[in-house]
Design a protein around this motif. Structure first.
Motif, PDB file in Angstrom:
ATOM      1  N   LEU A   1       0.836  -1.189   0.000  1.00 14.36           N
ATOM      2  CA  LEU A   1       0.000   0.000   0.000  1.00 14.36           C
ATOM      3  C   LEU A   1       0.874   1.243   0.000  1.00 14.36           C
ATOM      4  CD1 LEU A   1      -2.711  -1.046   2.614  1.00 14.36           C
ATOM      5  CD2 LEU A   1      -2.427  -1.756   0.225  1.00 14.36           C
ATOM      6  N   ALA A   2       0.471   2.239  -0.758  1.00 10.36           N
ATOM      7  CA  ALA A   2       1.264   3.463  -0.842  1.00 10.36           C
ATOM      8  C   ALA A   2       0.352   4.671  -0.956  1.00 10.36           C
ATOM      9  CB  ALA A   2       2.215   3.407  -2.042  1.00 10.36           C
ATOM     10  N   GLY A   3       0.859   5.797  -0.498  1.00  7.26           N
ATOM     11  CA  GLY A   3       0.150   7.064  -0.537  1.00  7.26           C
ATOM     12  C   GLY A   3       0.911   8.078   0.277  1.00  7.26           C
ATOM     13  N   ARG A   4       0.338   9.238   0.438  1.00  6.54           N
ATOM     14  CA  ARG A   4       1.058  10.321   1.109  1.00  6.54           C
ATOM     15  C   ARG A   4       0.717  10.453   2.584  1.00  6.54           C
ATOM     16  NH1 ARG A   4      -2.000  15.636  -1.493  1.00  6.54           N
ATOM     17  NH2 ARG A   4      -4.086  15.166  -0.669  1.00  6.54           N
ATOM     18  N   ASP A   5      -0.297   9.728   3.073  1.00  9.04           N
ATOM     19  CA  ASP A   5      -0.783   9.912   4.437  1.00  9.04           C
ATOM     20  C   ASP A   5      -0.557   8.656   5.266  1.00  9.04           C
ATOM     21  OD1 ASP A   5      -2.146  10.486   6.771  1.00  9.04           O
ATOM     22  OD2 ASP A   5      -3.791  11.507   5.745  1.00  9.04           O
ATOM     23  N   ALA A   6       0.515   8.653   6.056  1.00  8.34           N
ATOM     24  CA  ALA A   6       0.849   7.487   6.870  1.00  8.34           C
ATOM     25  C   ALA A   6      -0.248   7.177   7.883  1.00  8.34           C
ATOM     26  CB  ALA A   6       2.174   7.715   7.588  1.00  8.34           C
ATOM     27  N   ALA A   7      -0.896   8.212   8.409  1.00  8.42           N
ATOM     28  CA  ALA A   7      -1.922   8.007   9.432  1.00  8.42           C
ATOM     29  C   ALA A   7      -3.116   7.220   8.895  1.00  8.42           C
ATOM     30  CB  ALA A   7      -2.385   9.360   9.977  1.00  8.42           C
ATOM     31  N   LYS A   8      -3.363   7.311   7.595  1.00  4.65           N
ATOM     32  CA  LYS A   8      -4.454   6.548   6.992  1.00  4.65           C
ATOM     33  C   LYS A   8      -3.988   5.206   6.446  1.00  4.65           C
ATOM     34  CE  LYS A   8      -7.163  10.633   5.694  1.00  4.65           C
ATOM     35  NZ  LYS A   8      -7.742  11.421   4.579  1.00  4.65           N
ATOM     36  N   LEU A   9      -2.745   5.156   5.987  1.00  7.43           N
ATOM     37  CA  LEU A   9      -2.235   3.916   5.394  1.00  7.43           C
ATOM     38  C   LEU A   9      -1.945   2.845   6.441  1.00  7.43           C
ATOM     39  CD1 LEU A   9       0.319   5.131   2.682  1.00  7.43           C
ATOM     40  CD2 LEU A   9      -1.815   3.882   2.276  1.00  7.43           C
ATOM     41  N   GLU A  10      -1.316   3.247   7.536  1.00  4.58           N
ATOM     42  CA  GLU A  10      -0.838   2.260   8.510  1.00  4.58           C
ATOM     43  C   GLU A  10      -1.960   1.396   9.089  1.00  4.58           C
ATOM     44  OE1 GLU A  10       2.246   1.940  12.285  1.00  4.58           O
ATOM     45  OE2 GLU A  10       1.539   3.908  11.630  1.00  4.58           O
ATOM     46  N   PRO A  11      -3.106   1.976   9.520  1.00 11.05           N
ATOM     47  CA  PRO A  11      -4.170   1.108  10.058  1.00 11.05           C
ATOM     48  C   PRO A  11      -4.683   0.102   9.032  1.00 11.05           C
ATOM     49  CG  PRO A  11      -4.570   3.408  10.626  1.00 11.05           C
ATOM     50  CD  PRO A  11      -3.454   3.401   9.624  1.00 11.05           C
ATOM     51  N   LEU A  12      -4.819   0.529   7.785  1.00 11.55           N
ATOM     52  CA  LEU A  12      -5.295  -0.389   6.744  1.00 11.55           C
ATOM     53  C   LEU A  12      -4.274  -1.484   6.491  1.00 11.55           C
ATOM     54  CD1 LEU A  12      -7.363  -1.127   4.552  1.00 11.55           C
ATOM     55  CD2 LEU A  12      -6.165   0.451   3.009  1.00 11.55           C
ATOM     56  N   ALA A  13      -2.999  -1.123   6.420  1.00 11.17           N
ATOM     57  CA  ALA A  13      -1.950  -2.119   6.195  1.00 11.17           C
ATOM     58  C   ALA A  13      -1.901  -3.130   7.327  1.00 11.17           C
ATOM     59  CB  ALA A  13      -0.602  -1.420   6.038  1.00 11.17           C
ATOM     60  N   GLN A  14      -2.040  -2.660   8.567  1.00 14.17           N
ATOM     61  CA  GLN A  14      -2.032  -3.574   9.708  1.00 14.17           C
ATOM     62  C   GLN A  14      -3.237  -4.506   9.670  1.00 14.17           C
ATOM     63  OE1 GLN A  14      -1.773  -0.988  13.136  1.00 14.17           O
ATOM     64  NE2 GLN A  14       0.467  -0.858  13.038  1.00 14.17           N
ATOM     65  N   ARG A  15      -4.393  -3.946   9.313  1.00 10.82           N
ATOM     66  CA  ARG A  15      -5.612  -4.769   9.250  1.00 10.82           C
ATOM     67  C   ARG A  15      -5.486  -5.859   8.191  1.00 10.82           C
ATOM     68  NH1 ARG A  15     -10.624  -3.006   6.808  1.00 10.82           N
ATOM     69  NH2 ARG A  15      -9.735  -0.904   6.791  1.00 10.82           N
ATOM     70  N   LEU A  16      -4.836  -5.527   7.063  1.00 10.14           N
ATOM     71  CA  LEU A  16      -4.706  -6.497   5.973  1.00 10.14           C
ATOM     72  C   LEU A  16      -3.448  -7.346   6.068  1.00 10.14           C
ATOM     73  CD1 LEU A  16      -5.853  -4.285   2.942  1.00 10.14           C
ATOM     74  CD2 LEU A  16      -7.193  -5.952   4.241  1.00 10.14           C
ATOM     75  N   GLY A  17      -2.536  -6.955   6.971  1.00 11.93           N
ATOM     76  CA  GLY A  17      -1.291  -7.712   7.129  1.00 11.93           C
ATOM     77  C   GLY A  17      -0.341  -7.555   5.972  1.00 11.93           C
ATOM     78  N   VAL A  18      -0.251  -6.333   5.429  1.00 13.88           N
ATOM     79  CA  VAL A  18       0.625  -6.090   4.289  1.00 13.88           C
ATOM     80  C   VAL A  18       1.545  -4.899   4.580  1.00 13.88           C
ATOM     81  CG1 VAL A  18      -1.016  -7.026   2.609  1.00 13.88           C
ATOM     82  CG2 VAL A  18      -1.077  -4.580   3.157  1.00 13.88           C
ATOM     83  N   GLU A  19       2.536  -4.721   3.730  1.00 12.04           N
ATOM     84  CA  GLU A  19       3.501  -3.635   3.853  1.00 12.04           C
ATOM     85  C   GLU A  19       2.891  -2.330   3.337  1.00 12.04           C
ATOM     86  OE1 GLU A  19       7.843  -2.446   1.873  1.00 12.04           O
ATOM     87  OE2 GLU A  19       7.026  -4.467   1.594  1.00 12.04           O
ATOM     88  N   PHE A  20       3.390  -1.208   3.837  1.00  8.03           N
ATOM     89  CA  PHE A  20       2.992   0.084   3.282  1.00  8.03           C
ATOM     90  C   PHE A  20       4.209   0.993   3.150  1.00  8.03           C
ATOM     91  CE2 PHE A  20       2.906   1.065   7.780  1.00  8.03           C
ATOM     92  CZ  PHE A  20       3.228   2.416   7.870  1.00  8.03           C
ATOM     93  N   ARG A  21       4.142   1.903   2.177  1.00  7.93           N
ATOM     94  CA  ARG A  21       5.208   2.856   1.901  1.00  7.93           C
ATOM     95  C   ARG A  21       4.596   4.245   1.723  1.00  7.93           C
ATOM     96  NH1 ARG A  21       8.682  -0.815  -2.534  1.00  7.93           N
ATOM     97  NH2 ARG A  21       8.965  -2.602  -1.119  1.00  7.93           N
ATOM     98  N   VAL A  22       5.187   5.228   2.368  1.00  9.47           N
ATOM     99  CA  VAL A  22       4.656   6.587   2.350  1.00  9.47           C
ATOM    100  C   VAL A  22       5.469   7.442   1.392  1.00  9.47           C
ATOM    101  CG1 VAL A  22       4.126   8.634   3.721  1.00  9.47           C
ATOM    102  CG2 VAL A  22       3.858   6.349   4.724  1.00  9.47           C
ATOM    103  N   CYS A  23       4.796   8.091   0.453  1.00  7.46           N
ATOM    104  CA  CYS A  23       5.466   9.023  -0.448  1.00  7.46           C
ATOM    105  C   CYS A  23       4.409   9.868  -1.141  1.00  7.46           C
ATOM    106  CB  CYS A  23       6.315   8.294  -1.492  1.00  7.46           C
ATOM    107  SG  CYS A  23       5.393   7.150  -2.531  1.00  7.46           S
ATOM    108  N   ALA A  24       4.745  11.106  -1.412  1.00  3.39           N
ATOM    109  CA  ALA A  24       3.854  12.005  -2.144  1.00  3.39           C
ATOM    110  C   ALA A  24       4.219  11.987  -3.623  1.00  3.39           C
ATOM    111  CB  ALA A  24       3.966  13.420  -1.588  1.00  3.39           C
ATOM    112  N   LEU A  25       3.264  12.331  -4.470  1.00  5.20           N
ATOM    113  CA  LEU A  25       3.513  12.307  -5.902  1.00  5.20           C
ATOM    114  C   LEU A  25       4.510  13.379  -6.342  1.00  5.20           C
ATOM    115  CD1 LEU A  25      -0.081  11.608  -7.232  1.00  5.20           C
ATOM    116  CD2 LEU A  25       1.880  10.061  -7.359  1.00  5.20           C
ATOM    117  N   ASP A  26       4.645  14.435  -5.546  1.00  4.80           N
ATOM    118  CA  ASP A  26       5.623  15.472  -5.902  1.00  4.80           C
ATOM    119  C   ASP A  26       6.999  15.234  -5.287  1.00  4.80           C
ATOM    120  OD1 ASP A  26       5.046  15.992  -3.270  1.00  4.80           O
ATOM    121  OD2 ASP A  26       4.386  18.065  -3.570  1.00  4.80           O
TER     122      ASP A  26
END
Length: 351
Positions: A31-56
């Motif tokens: 999972l990837a996106g610019r908002d760690a606060a939204k990505l991390e709970p979803l990644a933990q719930r699904l048991g997958v990795e996440f990476r934080v980065c903005a498009l710019d």
């Protein structure tokens, strides 16, 4: 076959649904996106990795793409979001998929066809409802009538589900672009501002309105058919609203006016509304001798259910090594029957 891919925009309405469905299908999205606060709970719930980065953040995107073969880009409007991700994919040699239906984005990606081939990358936008079903139906119709010179496509949603928030925002951003049809192989502004047609999606004729849809660009690349129009069945209030917006189109070239409309974007439909909605797609080809062929597709709710099923079917094709380098369309890359890989989709030829 590897099961890992980067899903950018995973915390959005469609992105989150795609992440959940991917895991249910045995894939391992990063999972990837610019908002760690939204990505991390979803990644933990699904048991997958996440990476934080903005498009710019180009260096951040480069880090996020390390070790992945393909990106499913779910963050729009792609008018703004496509180029930075496509740039990163071309730098990294990673295949690019997205959910856009925006003709200017198709044009921009098609212009990079040679660059993508040189870099060993497939650029395949529009792997959601716009335009997998209509594009695959166009290729199927050409298969039925190889001499076809004219293509007409249409779609109808029956049920309570409205448009996803991202689609609403994209439609607002595209207001200045205006109407387009394909005529003689060229994209042109139609002389007739509003055009209606009676179309039978399988339950008797209904009135549909000509609608600027991605296929006026993509179906030409998939089939070579020179004249293309697309129609949609719209509620009467929406038809009146669209007619008004066409009159006021010059105003929407101003960003503040579009921002004002963005405030009215509605939340996405509920799971119950989606479950009670079905989508029909109709297509007709004709040739210079007056011969014709008509086919239809019937499937689930389009904005999220059909879109995520189609997008993940495309991801699986790429992960299995089924790629064609350069700019592609779904029907050209995967064939007419690709749409039938989506659960709940049926096709019928009308005789």
């Amino acid at each position: 076959m590897t099961t890992s891919f980067l899903l950018y925009g995973a915390n959005g309405y469609v992105g989150e649904a795609a992440a959940m469905l991917a895991v249910a299908q045995g894939l391992r999205p990063i999972l990837a996106g610019r908002d760690a606060a939204k990505l991390e709970p979803l990644a933990q719930r699904l048991g997958v990795e996440f990476r934080v980065c903005a498009l710019d953040d180009a260096p951040g995107l480069d880090r996020a793409l390390r070790g992945v073969p393909v990106v499913l880009h779910c963050a729009g409007p792609y008018k703004f979001a496509s180029k930075p991700m496509a740039d990163a994919c071309l730098r990294a040699g990673v295949h690019y998929l997205d959910l856009t239906g925006e003709i200017p984005v198709f044009e921009a990606l098609a212009a990079r066809d040679a660059e993508a081939k040189e870099r060993g990358v497939m650029l395949l936008p529009a792997v959601g409802f716009d335009v997998v079903p209509t594009d695959c139906l166009a290729v199927h119709l050409l298969r039925r009538l190889p001499s076809a010179t004219r293509l007409t496509l249409a779609f109808q949603s029956v049920g309570r589900a409205g448009l996803p928030p991202g689609t609403q925002r994209t439609m607002i951003e595209l207001l200045p672009f205006g109407d387009r049809v394909r005529l003689g192989g060229k994209l042109v502004v139609p002389k007739q501002a509003v055009k209606l047609r009676s179309i039978d999606f399988g339950q008797g004729p209904v009135e549909a309105m000509r609608f600027t849809w991605g296929d006026v660009y993509t179906a030409y690349h998939s089939t070579g058919i020179a004249d293309i129009e697309v129609y949609a069945v719209l509620p009467a209030p929406m038809r009146r609203q669209m007619a008004l917006l066409k009159t006021l189109r010059p105003l929407f070239s101003l960003a503040p006016m579009r921002a004002l409309l963005q405030r009215g974007v509605r939340p996405g439909p509920s799971a119950q509304a989606r479950a009670q909605t079905v989508t029909h797609v109709w297509g007709e080809v004709t040739d210079a001798q007056g011969r014709s062929a008509v086919s239809r597709l019937h499937g689930p709710e389009a904005g999220l259910v059909w879109t995520t099923r189609a997008a993940l079917a495309a991801v699986k094709r790429v992960l299995a090594g089924n790629t064609t380098l350069g700019y592609q369309t779904p029907g050209k890359a995967f064939g007419a029957d690709f749409v039938l890989e989506c659960e709940g989709v049926e096709r019928e030829d009308v005789h």
